[in-house]
Scaffold this motif. Structure first.
Motif, PDB file in Angstrom:
ATOM      1  N   MET A 186       0.832  -1.206   0.000  1.00  0.00           N
ATOM      2  CA  MET A 186       0.000   0.000   0.000  1.00  0.00           C
ATOM      3  C   MET A 186       0.866   1.255   0.000  1.00  0.00           C
ATOM      4  SD  MET A 186      -2.050   1.411   3.278  1.00  0.00           S
ATOM      5  CE  MET A 186      -0.438   1.721   4.021  1.00  0.00           C
ATOM      6  N   LEU A 187       1.889   1.298   0.883  1.00  0.00           N
ATOM      7  CA  LEU A 187       2.767   2.461   0.933  1.00  0.00           C
ATOM      8  C   LEU A 187       3.497   2.657  -0.392  1.00  0.00           C
ATOM      9  CD1 LEU A 187       4.293   2.074   4.512  1.00  0.00           C
ATOM     10  CD2 LEU A 187       2.865   3.973   3.711  1.00  0.00           C
ATOM     11  N   THR A 188       3.938   1.550  -0.980  1.00  0.00           N
ATOM     12  CA  THR A 188       4.616   1.623  -2.272  1.00  0.00           C
ATOM     13  C   THR A 188       3.707   2.208  -3.335  1.00  0.00           C
ATOM     14  OG1 THR A 188       5.956  -0.306  -1.693  1.00  0.00           O
ATOM     15  CG2 THR A 188       5.825   0.260  -4.024  1.00  0.00           C
ATOM     16  N   GLU A 189       2.474   1.749  -3.372  1.00  0.00           N
ATOM     17  CA  GLU A 189       1.515   2.266  -4.350  1.00  0.00           C
ATOM     18  C   GLU A 189       1.250   3.755  -4.115  1.00  0.00           C
ATOM     19  OE1 GLU A 189      -0.921   2.099  -7.668  1.00  0.00           O
ATOM     20  OE2 GLU A 189       0.537   0.643  -6.909  1.00  0.00           O
ATOM     21  N   GLN A 190       1.205   4.156  -2.847  1.00  0.00           N
ATOM     22  CA  GLN A 190       0.963   5.565  -2.549  1.00  0.00           C
ATOM     23  C   GLN A 190       2.119   6.446  -3.026  1.00  0.00           C
ATOM     24  OE1 GLN A 190      -0.131   5.003   1.761  1.00  0.00           O
ATOM     25  NE2 GLN A 190      -1.728   6.461   1.222  1.00  0.00           N
ATOM     26  N   VAL A 191       3.363   6.037  -2.740  1.00  0.00           N
ATOM     27  CA  VAL A 191       4.484   6.892  -3.153  1.00  0.00           C
ATOM     28  C   VAL A 191       4.633   6.883  -4.672  1.00  0.00           C
ATOM     29  CG1 VAL A 191       5.702   6.720  -0.953  1.00  0.00           C
ATOM     30  CG2 VAL A 191       6.250   5.104  -2.770  1.00  0.00           C
ATOM     31  N   ARG A 192       4.325   5.766  -5.306  1.00  0.00           N
ATOM     32  CA  ARG A 192       4.358   5.740  -6.765  1.00  0.00           C
ATOM     33  C   ARG A 192       3.333   6.715  -7.335  1.00  0.00           C
ATOM     34  NH1 ARG A 192       3.754   0.151 -10.071  1.00  0.00           N
ATOM     35  NH2 ARG A 192       1.760   0.095  -8.942  1.00  0.00           N
ATOM     36  N   GLY A 193       2.160   6.754  -6.733  1.00  0.00           N
ATOM     37  CA  GLY A 193       1.140   7.692  -7.185  1.00  0.00           C
ATOM     38  C   GLY A 193       1.558   9.138  -7.003  1.00  0.00           C
ATOM     39  N   ILE A 194       2.190   9.442  -5.864  1.00  0.00           N
ATOM     40  CA  ILE A 194       2.666  10.812  -5.637  1.00  0.00           C
ATOM     41  C   ILE A 194       3.717  11.180  -6.665  1.00  0.00           C
ATOM     42  CG2 ILE A 194       3.910  12.302  -4.029  1.00  0.00           C
ATOM     43  CD1 ILE A 194       2.623  10.653  -1.738  1.00  0.00           C
ATOM     44  N   ALA A 195       4.685  10.287  -6.878  1.00  0.00           N
ATOM     45  CA  ALA A 195       5.744  10.566  -7.846  1.00  0.00           C
ATOM     46  C   ALA A 195       5.162  10.807  -9.240  1.00  0.00           C
ATOM     47  CB  ALA A 195       6.747   9.416  -7.872  1.00  0.00           C
ATOM     48  N   ASP A 196       4.171  10.023  -9.607  1.00  0.00           N
ATOM     49  CA  ASP A 196       3.529  10.216 -10.913  1.00  0.00           C
ATOM     50  C   ASP A 196       2.850  11.578 -10.998  1.00  0.00           C
ATOM     51  OD1 ASP A 196       4.363   7.741 -11.776  1.00  0.00           O
ATOM     52  OD2 ASP A 196       2.429   6.748 -11.448  1.00  0.00           O
ATOM     53  N   ARG A 197       2.164  11.971  -9.926  1.00  0.00           N
ATOM     54  CA  ARG A 197       1.420  13.237  -9.961  1.00  0.00           C
ATOM     55  C   ARG A 197       2.351  14.437 -10.052  1.00  0.00           C
ATOM     56  NH1 ARG A 197      -1.683  10.395  -6.266  1.00  0.00           N
ATOM     57  NH2 ARG A 197      -0.870  11.503  -4.435  1.00  0.00           N
ATOM     58  N   VAL A 198       3.502  14.367  -9.406  1.00  0.00           N
ATOM     59  CA  VAL A 198       4.420  15.519  -9.431  1.00  0.00           C
ATOM     60  C   VAL A 198       5.500  15.351 -10.489  1.00  0.00           C
ATOM     61  CG1 VAL A 198       3.975  16.002  -6.999  1.00  0.00           C
ATOM     62  CG2 VAL A 198       5.969  14.616  -7.623  1.00  0.00           C
ATOM     63  N   ASP A 199       5.432  14.251 -11.234  1.00  0.00           N
ATOM     64  CA  ASP A 199       6.403  13.961 -12.297  1.00  0.00           C
ATOM     65  C   ASP A 199       7.827  13.930 -11.756  1.00  0.00           C
ATOM     66  OD1 ASP A 199       7.206  13.344 -14.889  1.00  0.00           O
ATOM     67  OD2 ASP A 199       7.456  15.455 -15.447  1.00  0.00           O
ATOM     68  N   ALA A 200       8.013  13.161 -10.674  1.00  0.00           N
ATOM     69  CA  ALA A 200       9.320  13.028 -10.040  1.00  0.00           C
ATOM     70  C   ALA A 200       9.882  11.637 -10.274  1.00  0.00           C
ATOM     71  CB  ALA A 200       9.209  13.284  -8.533  1.00  0.00           C
ATOM     72  N   GLY A 201      11.198  11.528 -10.372  1.00  0.00           N
ATOM     73  CA  GLY A 201      11.831  10.224 -10.327  1.00  0.00           C
ATOM     74  C   GLY A 201      11.629   9.609  -8.960  1.00  0.00           C
ATOM     75  N   LEU A 202      11.579   8.273  -8.914  1.00  0.00           N
ATOM     76  CA  LEU A 202      11.316   7.574  -7.652  1.00  0.00           C
ATOM     77  C   LEU A 202      12.368   6.497  -7.430  1.00  0.00           C
ATOM     78  CD1 LEU A 202       9.474   6.921  -5.201  1.00  0.00           C
ATOM     79  CD2 LEU A 202       8.151   5.430  -6.723  1.00  0.00           C
ATOM     80  N   GLY A 203      13.002   6.534  -6.261  1.00  0.00           N
ATOM     81  CA  GLY A 203      13.977   5.526  -5.895  1.00  0.00           C
ATOM     82  C   GLY A 203      13.879   5.185  -4.424  1.00  0.00           C
ATOM     83  N   PHE A 204      14.465   4.047  -4.054  1.00  0.00           N
ATOM     84  CA  PHE A 204      14.393   3.539  -2.693  1.00  0.00           C
ATOM     85  C   PHE A 204      15.795   3.242  -2.176  1.00  0.00           C
ATOM     86  CE2 PHE A 204      10.393   2.703  -4.651  1.00  0.00           C
ATOM     87  CZ  PHE A 204       9.427   2.671  -3.659  1.00  0.00           C
ATOM     88  N   VAL A 205      15.990   3.435  -0.873  1.00  0.00           N
ATOM     89  CA  VAL A 205      17.238   3.062  -0.215  1.00  0.00           C
ATOM     90  C   VAL A 205      16.885   2.359   1.089  1.00  0.00           C
ATOM     91  CG1 VAL A 205      17.438   5.343   0.885  1.00  0.00           C
ATOM     92  CG2 VAL A 205      19.460   3.891   0.667  1.00  0.00           C
ATOM     93  N   LEU A 206      17.542   1.248   1.357  1.00  0.00           N
ATOM     94  CA  LEU A 206      17.236   0.436   2.533  1.00  0.00           C
ATOM     95  C   LEU A 206      17.684   1.134   3.809  1.00  0.00           C
ATOM     96  CD1 LEU A 206      16.189  -2.370   3.528  1.00  0.00           C
ATOM     97  CD2 LEU A 206      18.575  -3.141   3.368  1.00  0.00           C
ATOM     98  N   GLU A 207      16.814   1.099   4.812  1.00  0.00           N
ATOM     99  CA  GLU A 207      17.184   1.539   6.156  1.00  0.00           C
ATOM    100  C   GLU A 207      17.083   0.330   7.095  1.00  0.00           C
ATOM    101  OE1 GLU A 207      18.624   4.311   6.739  1.00  0.00           O
ATOM    102  OE2 GLU A 207      17.971   5.713   5.189  1.00  0.00           O
TER     103      GLU A 207
END
Length: 334
Positions: free
Chosen positions: A265-286
């Motif tokens: 769910m969180l992944t889908e949400q951040v993907r949606g935000i990135a799409d709406r603002v036309d931003a690149g999206l990447g992840f880093v492990l914590e």
């Protein structure tokens, strides 16, 4: 997904009883073994100049000398060995790779995820703490800005612990938006809602300290009501996720109730935000210290990008979260 990975990160050996062990990366690799579309990419270690862009030069030299002398306990929780300095440079380099890939247009099934260690979000400008030596997400964000590849970067930290180091490094900067949803009162005890930035950067730090026991509905609500509108207002060119998996309901060192499906769910949400603002999206492990739940969480992020639709979140949002979110929205005039 593309996973940034290096065997050098396994050489940072914290010992058999330490929760932040090389087995974390081995478990992730094992969990992804049968998944379709997984690829692994190596990256060069971060340059000293990239590290020193966010950390004091004297501190970097001190860490290097400490490791060269064989390491030991930097503090009761943060352990170094002779190999830790190189592993930390490599982990930061993997984060920088993920940010570069995201901005270059790698998305969908090619979305980048850096699975380096040691983690980074507790490392402040002049000190190591909380298992972290160099702040991987901060190094990556600063390198991208210094290269002129982006003018505005957002970092969303969903680790159960507040990323005090990332917040501190960018607290007076208006070109980096830092957001954290974390467990209230947990280590390191920072991340109150009134910590919103300073010296002209007011409104570029978001903290949502959820009460212990919060789960999928609370996280979804916090993202929808606070993070999403604020990132649409900030309009970043890169959205970088500090992805810890220790808010999982079965993680051994937290009291939160996020499910494996909750990370989809969180992944889908951040993907949606990135799409709406036309931003690149990447992840880093914590973080993430239950090997099974860590592996499941990373695999679920991958599966979401590989075409699996998250299951709708069920459950009632608790009243304390509604009150908290209303208070946060007041801070930001939402």
């Amino acid at each position: 997904m593309q996973f940034g990975y290096s065997e050098a990160c396994l050489e940072h050996d914290t010992g058999d009883r330490h929760p932040e062990s090389p087995d974390r990366l081995r478990a992730i690799r094992e969990g992804l073994k049968r998944e379709h579309g997984v690829s692994y990419e190596e990256a060069a270690p971060a340059d000293r100049s990239e590290i020193e862009a966010v950390h004091d030069e004297e501190y970097v030299e001190e860490i290097e000398a400490f490791c060269a002398d064989g390491g030991g306990n930097w503090d009761p929780d943060t352990v170094a060995t002779a190999e830790t300095f190189e592993a930390a440079l490599t982990s930061a380099g993997l984060a920088r790779w993920a940010a570069t890939e995201a901005l270059s247009g790698s998305n969908g099934r090619r979305t980048p995820f850096a699975i380096g260690r040691p983690p980074g979000h507790h490392a402040v400008e002049d000190d190591a703490m909380g298992f972290c030596f160099f702040n991987n997400a901060a190094v990556a964000a600063q390198a991208i800005i210094d290269e002129g590849a982006a003018d505005r970067v957002a970092i969303f930290d969903w680790d159960v612990h507040h990323g005090n180091g990332t917040q501190d490094i960018f607290y007076d900067r208006d070109d980096v938006f830092y957001a954290s949803i974390h467990e209230q009162g947990l280590y390191p005890g920072t991340g109150a809602i009134d910590e919103t930035g300073t010296d002209g950067a007011e409104g570029t730090t978001l903290n949502v300290p959820l009460s212990a026991g919060a789960g999928d509905p609370e996280y979804q609500y916090a993202v929808e009501e606070t993070l999403s509108p604020l990132l649409e207002r900030f309009d970043p060119e890169l959205l970088f996720v500090s992805a810890g998996f220790d808010a999982h309901r079965h993680d051994p060192i937290s009291r939160m109730r996020v499910s494996t499906e909750g990370y989809a769910m969180l992944t889908e949400q951040v993907r949606g935000i990135a799409d709406r603002v036309d931003a690149g999206l990447g992840f880093v492990l914590e973080g993430g210290y239950g090997l099974d739940t860590l592996s499941e969480g990373v695999r679920t992020v991958h599966e979401t990008f590989d075409g699996r639709d998250p299951i709708d979140v069920e459950g009632k949002i608790n009243d304390s979260t509604r009150v908290l979110v209303d208070d946060v929205k007041t801070q930001f005039d939402l």
